[in-house]
Design a protein around this motif. Structure first.
Motif, PDB file in Angstrom:
ATOM      1  N   ALA A 133      81.943 -92.317  21.295  1.00 19.18           N
ATOM      2  CA  ALA A 133      81.379 -93.654  20.796  1.00 19.18           C
ATOM      3  C   ALA A 133      81.804 -94.176  19.655  1.00 19.18           C
ATOM      4  CB  ALA A 133      79.959 -93.864  21.142  1.00 19.18           C
ATOM      5  N   GLY A 134      83.112 -93.552  18.924  1.00 16.74           N
ATOM      6  CA  GLY A 134      83.732 -94.017  17.817  1.00 16.74           C
ATOM      7  C   GLY A 134      82.963 -93.427  16.817  1.00 16.74           C
ATOM      8  N   GLY A 135      81.832 -92.444  16.672  1.00 17.37           N
ATOM      9  CA  GLY A 135      81.286 -91.863  15.491  1.00 17.37           C
ATOM     10  C   GLY A 135      80.039 -92.689  15.293  1.00 17.37           C
ATOM     11  N   VAL A 136      79.401 -92.305  14.137  1.00 22.83           N
ATOM     12  CA  VAL A 136      78.036 -93.005  13.662  1.00 22.83           C
ATOM     13  C   VAL A 136      78.343 -94.056  12.798  1.00 22.83           C
ATOM     14  CG1 VAL A 136      76.531 -91.129  14.259  1.00 22.83           C
ATOM     15  CG2 VAL A 136      77.719 -91.164  11.844  1.00 22.83           C
ATOM     16  N   THR A 137      77.712 -95.065  12.566  1.00 19.37           N
ATOM     17  CA  THR A 137      77.945 -96.308  11.674  1.00 19.37           C
ATOM     18  C   THR A 137      77.580 -95.660  10.245  1.00 19.37           C
ATOM     19  OG1 THR A 137      75.859 -97.253  12.259  1.00 19.37           O
ATOM     20  CG2 THR A 137      77.962 -97.965  13.473  1.00 19.37           C
ATOM     21  N   SER A 138      77.602 -96.535   9.264  1.00 23.51           N
ATOM     22  CA  SER A 138      77.248 -96.213   7.962  1.00 23.51           C
ATOM     23  C   SER A 138      75.724 -96.413   7.836  1.00 23.51           C
ATOM     24  CB  SER A 138      77.930 -97.091   6.814  1.00 23.51           C
ATOM     25  OG  SER A 138      77.770 -98.694   7.385  1.00 23.51           O
ATOM     26  N   ASN A 139      75.017 -96.973   8.648  1.00 24.32           N
ATOM     27  CA  ASN A 139      73.720 -97.129   8.503  1.00 24.32           C
ATOM     28  C   ASN A 139      72.882 -96.423   9.618  1.00 24.32           C
ATOM     29  OD1 ASN A 139      74.332 -98.680  10.898  1.00 24.32           O
ATOM     30  ND2 ASN A 139      72.714-100.123  10.624  1.00 24.32           N
ATOM     31  N   VAL A 140      73.436 -95.297   9.764  1.00 33.51           N
ATOM     32  CA  VAL A 140      72.774 -94.286  10.652  1.00 33.51           C
ATOM     33  C   VAL A 140      71.442 -93.739  10.255  1.00 33.51           C
ATOM     34  CG1 VAL A 140      74.052 -92.353   9.917  1.00 33.51           C
ATOM     35  CG2 VAL A 140      72.983 -92.006  12.273  1.00 33.51           C
ATOM     36  N   GLY A 141      70.364 -93.629  11.110  1.00 35.86           N
ATOM     37  CA  GLY A 141      68.998 -93.201  10.548  1.00 35.86           C
ATOM     38  C   GLY A 141      69.178 -91.533  10.661  1.00 35.86           C
ATOM     39  N   SER A 142      68.029 -91.183  10.594  1.00 29.50           N
ATOM     40  CA  SER A 142      67.630 -89.691  10.654  1.00 29.50           C
ATOM     41  C   SER A 142      67.284 -89.096  11.556  1.00 29.50           C
ATOM     42  CB  SER A 142      66.329 -89.468   9.471  1.00 29.50           C
ATOM     43  OG  SER A 142      65.312 -89.983  10.226  1.00 29.50           O
ATOM     44  N   PHE A 143      67.153 -89.642  13.040  1.00 28.89           N
ATOM     45  CA  PHE A 143      66.617 -88.917  14.284  1.00 28.89           C
ATOM     46  C   PHE A 143      67.494 -89.754  15.385  1.00 28.89           C
ATOM     47  CE2 PHE A 143      63.807 -92.338  14.072  1.00 28.89           C
ATOM     48  CZ  PHE A 143      63.724 -92.874  15.505  1.00 28.89           C
ATOM     49  N   ALA A 144      67.506 -89.006  16.489  1.00 27.50           N
ATOM     50  CA  ALA A 144      68.186 -89.650  17.851  1.00 27.50           C
ATOM     51  C   ALA A 144      67.111 -89.305  18.955  1.00 27.50           C
ATOM     52  CB  ALA A 144      69.455 -88.870  17.981  1.00 27.50           C
ATOM     53  N   TYR A 145      67.241 -89.852  19.743  1.00 24.67           N
ATOM     54  CA  TYR A 145      66.531 -89.459  21.262  1.00 24.67           C
ATOM     55  C   TYR A 145      67.218 -89.391  22.365  1.00 24.67           C
ATOM     56  CZ  TYR A 145      61.490 -89.540  19.967  1.00 24.67           C
ATOM     57  OH  TYR A 145      60.214 -89.270  19.261  1.00 24.67           O
ATOM     58  N   ILE A 146      67.053 -88.329  23.333  1.00 20.58           N
ATOM     59  CA  ILE A 146      67.676 -88.040  24.444  1.00 20.58           C
ATOM     60  C   ILE A 146      66.667 -88.209  25.433  1.00 20.58           C
ATOM     61  CG2 ILE A 146      68.848 -86.645  25.965  1.00 20.58           C
ATOM     62  CD1 ILE A 146      69.993 -85.082  23.194  1.00 20.58           C
ATOM     63  N   ILE A 147      66.946 -89.242  26.324  1.00 23.70           N
ATOM     64  CA  ILE A 147      65.929 -89.384  27.352  1.00 23.70           C
ATOM     65  C   ILE A 147      66.553 -88.790  28.822  1.00 23.70           C
ATOM     66  CG2 ILE A 147      64.294 -90.993  28.738  1.00 23.70           C
ATOM     67  CD1 ILE A 147      64.046 -92.507  26.071  1.00 23.70           C
ATOM     68  N   ARG A 148      66.172 -87.882  29.360  1.00 20.86           N
ATOM     69  CA  ARG A 148      66.761 -87.172  30.603  1.00 20.86           C
ATOM     70  C   ARG A 148      66.591 -88.358  31.753  1.00 20.86           C
ATOM     71  NH1 ARG A 148      69.879 -84.097  28.156  1.00 20.86           N
ATOM     72  NH2 ARG A 148      69.024 -81.785  27.471  1.00 20.86           N
ATOM     73  N   GLY A 149      67.644 -88.412  32.296  1.00 20.85           N
ATOM     74  CA  GLY A 149      67.670 -89.087  33.633  1.00 20.85           C
ATOM     75  C   GLY A 149      67.232 -90.400  33.733  1.00 20.85           C
ATOM     76  N   TYR A 150      67.295 -91.202  32.747  1.00 17.56           N
ATOM     77  CA  TYR A 150      66.780 -92.592  32.615  1.00 17.56           C
ATOM     78  C   TYR A 150      67.945 -93.407  33.227  1.00 17.56           C
ATOM     79  CZ  TYR A 150      63.108 -95.398  30.764  1.00 17.56           C
ATOM     80  OH  TYR A 150      61.926 -96.385  30.787  1.00 17.56           O
ATOM     81  N   MET A 151      69.108 -93.033  33.276  1.00 16.87           N
ATOM     82  CA  MET A 151      69.987 -94.089  33.841  1.00 16.87           C
ATOM     83  C   MET A 151      70.096 -93.983  35.409  1.00 16.87           C
ATOM     84  SD  MET A 151      71.959 -95.527  31.514  1.00 16.87           S
ATOM     85  CE  MET A 151      73.573 -95.951  32.387  1.00 16.87           C
ATOM     86  N   ASN A 152      69.293 -93.041  35.844  1.00 19.78           N
ATOM     87  CA  ASN A 152      69.088 -93.082  37.152  1.00 19.78           C
ATOM     88  C   ASN A 152      67.809 -93.980  37.851  1.00 19.78           C
ATOM     89  OD1 ASN A 152      71.119 -91.065  37.371  1.00 19.78           O
ATOM     90  ND2 ASN A 152      69.560 -89.363  36.935  1.00 19.78           N
ATOM     91  N   ARG A 153      67.449 -94.541  36.851  1.00 17.90           N
ATOM     92  CA  ARG A 153      66.100 -95.512  37.147  1.00 17.90           C
ATOM     93  C   ARG A 153      66.652 -96.769  36.740  1.00 17.90           C
ATOM     94  NH1 ARG A 153      60.768 -92.258  35.334  1.00 17.90           N
ATOM     95  NH2 ARG A 153      61.178 -90.397  36.443  1.00 17.90           N
ATOM     96  N   PRO A 154      66.293 -97.906  37.653  1.00 20.11           N
ATOM     97  CA  PRO A 154      66.749 -99.126  37.068  1.00 20.11           C
ATOM     98  C   PRO A 154      65.772 -99.780  36.190  1.00 20.11           C
ATOM     99  CG  PRO A 154      65.557 -99.120  39.246  1.00 20.11           C
ATOM    100  CD  PRO A 154      65.841 -97.755  38.976  1.00 20.11           C
ATOM    101  N   VAL A 155      66.310-100.086  34.860  1.00 17.62           N
ATOM    102  CA  VAL A 155      65.396-100.608  33.949  1.00 17.62           C
ATOM    103  C   VAL A 155      66.094-101.501  32.881  1.00 17.62           C
ATOM    104  CG1 VAL A 155      65.896 -98.642  32.508  1.00 17.62           C
ATOM    105  CG2 VAL A 155      64.064 -99.699  32.018  1.00 17.62           C
ATOM    106  N   LYS A 156      65.741-102.472  32.263  1.00 14.65           N
ATOM    107  CA  LYS A 156      66.199-103.025  31.219  1.00 14.65           C
ATOM    108  C   LYS A 156      66.340-102.449  30.214  1.00 14.65           C
ATOM    109  CE  LYS A 156      64.873-107.867  33.249  1.00 14.65           C
ATOM    110  NZ  LYS A 156      64.314-108.858  33.094  1.00 14.65           N
ATOM    111  N   LEU A 157      67.479-102.651  29.120  1.00 13.12           N
ATOM    112  CA  LEU A 157      67.691-101.980  27.953  1.00 13.12           C
ATOM    113  C   LEU A 157      66.446-102.285  27.114  1.00 13.12           C
ATOM    114  CD1 LEU A 157      69.377-100.428  26.374  1.00 13.12           C
ATOM    115  CD2 LEU A 157      70.622-102.536  25.594  1.00 13.12           C
TER     116      LEU A 157
END
Length: 325
Positions: A133-157
């Motif tokens: 994804a081209g690396g993190v931006t200069s304003n990157v925060g302190s945490f990330a979230y991984i949500i397992r399997g969410y792409m397999n469910r129809p949902v708006k961003l």
């Protein structure tokens, strides 16, 4: 930050390099993948096909063959066996994946090129995905979230991002709740058309990963996962607002002002709706040291003046559950 990230990524790639040689043979095929079948010396048996949504391909005189869920090597062995038993002596079969489409992931937030990416292996790592994804931006925060399997469910961003925020509060709250199940979630399930199993959410400490080089935070990413990279602006938002959710007329964020109380916030959210259970209201709070706190609120008593109103702090999340009856 950028030079250190490149160094860290190089180390991650080196550590995973020993798995790359046989990666395609171990790749689990799925719908959307395109494969090329080559039978040496038998051009009429050679073809290229896309795996259907049902997980099958149509091959030669054999017709439909179930492919999804098998590794490349497993399918090769199966096809070799079928051809050798019925059609050709000692066939030499070669299977190649020409297009990877069955394992998509979405990365959003503080990266240079957010969007959907397709994995050419069964899994990848957070660092490798960030690199894609081209690396993190200069304003990157302190945490990330991984949500397992969410792409397999129809949902708006937009809904997905709200789930990320809820996940942050709920995960922290679990530590001080002794793993008690959420009554609010049960009531939401009761009124939904179809119950779905809860999604697993994994929090990543980006400071440890990107600054300290702690590869324990370089979590595995599977097809179907959603990854959110927090930004400084997103984290600052938590300091300037409180959230009111559940059985209120206008759930959402409320601007924080010194002296704001739980009752005032609920009123600013339109007040309680007819299905609310005000005496089971809960405040989820994250302390400055990262610990979490759950505050039970008897909102009905507060409204009647029988209990003191509770002052809020920036980032508080107020949940008003629905009544069971």
């Amino acid at each position: 930050m950028k030079s250190f990230f490149k160094l860290l990524l190089s180390l991650a790639l080196f550590l995973s390099g020993s798995f790359c040689l046989f990666a395609q043979q171990d790749y689990v095929l799925g719908p959307g993948d395109r494969i090329r079948i080559t039978v040496i010396g038998e051009p009429e048996m050679s073809t290229e096909a896309e795996i259907s949504p049902q997980g099958i391909i149509t091959y030669w005189v054999l017709g439909d063959i179930k492919v999804a869920g098998k590794t490349v090597s497993e399918f090769k062995e199966e096809l070799t066996k079928i051809l050798s038993e019925k059609y050709i002596k000692n066939p030499v079969v070669k299977i190649e994946v020409t297009q990877y489409r069955s394992k998509e992931v979405l990365i959003h937030g503080a990266v240079n090129y957010p969007g959907v990416y397709y994995l050419n292996e069964n899994w990848t790592t957070l660092l490798k995905l960030i690199s894609k994804a081209g690396g993190v931006t200069s304003n990157v925060g302190s945490f990330a979230y991984i949500i397992r399997g969410y792409m397999n469910r129809p949902v708006k961003l937009e809904k997905l991002m709200e789930e990320v925020k809820k996940a942050e509060e709920k995960e922290k709250a679990k530590k001080s709740q002794n793993q008690k199940s959420s009554r609010t979630e049960k009531q939401e399930d009761k009124h939904s058309k179809k119950k779905e199993p809860p999604l697993k959410r994994i929090k990543v400490n980006l400071k440890k990963l990107l600054i300290e080089g702690d590869l324990k935070e370089d979590k595995i990413i599977y097809g179907g996962d959603f990854v959110f990279i927090s930004s400084i602006a997103y984290e600052e938002l938590s300091k300037n607002f409180v959230w009111v959710e559940g059985a209120v007329k206008n759930p959402g964020k409320i601007p924080y002002q010194p002296g704001l109380t739980v009752l005032q916030a609920v009123l600013q959210a339109g007040g309680l709706n007819e299905y609310s259970a005000p005496n089971r209201t809960v405040i989820y709070r994250t302390n400055p040291d990262g610990t979490s706190k759950i505050i039970k609120v008897k909102l009905k008593k507060i409204r009647k003046g029988k209990a003191p109103d509770i002052p809020l702090k920036p980032g508080d999340r107020i949940t008003v559950p629905q009544s069971i009856f």
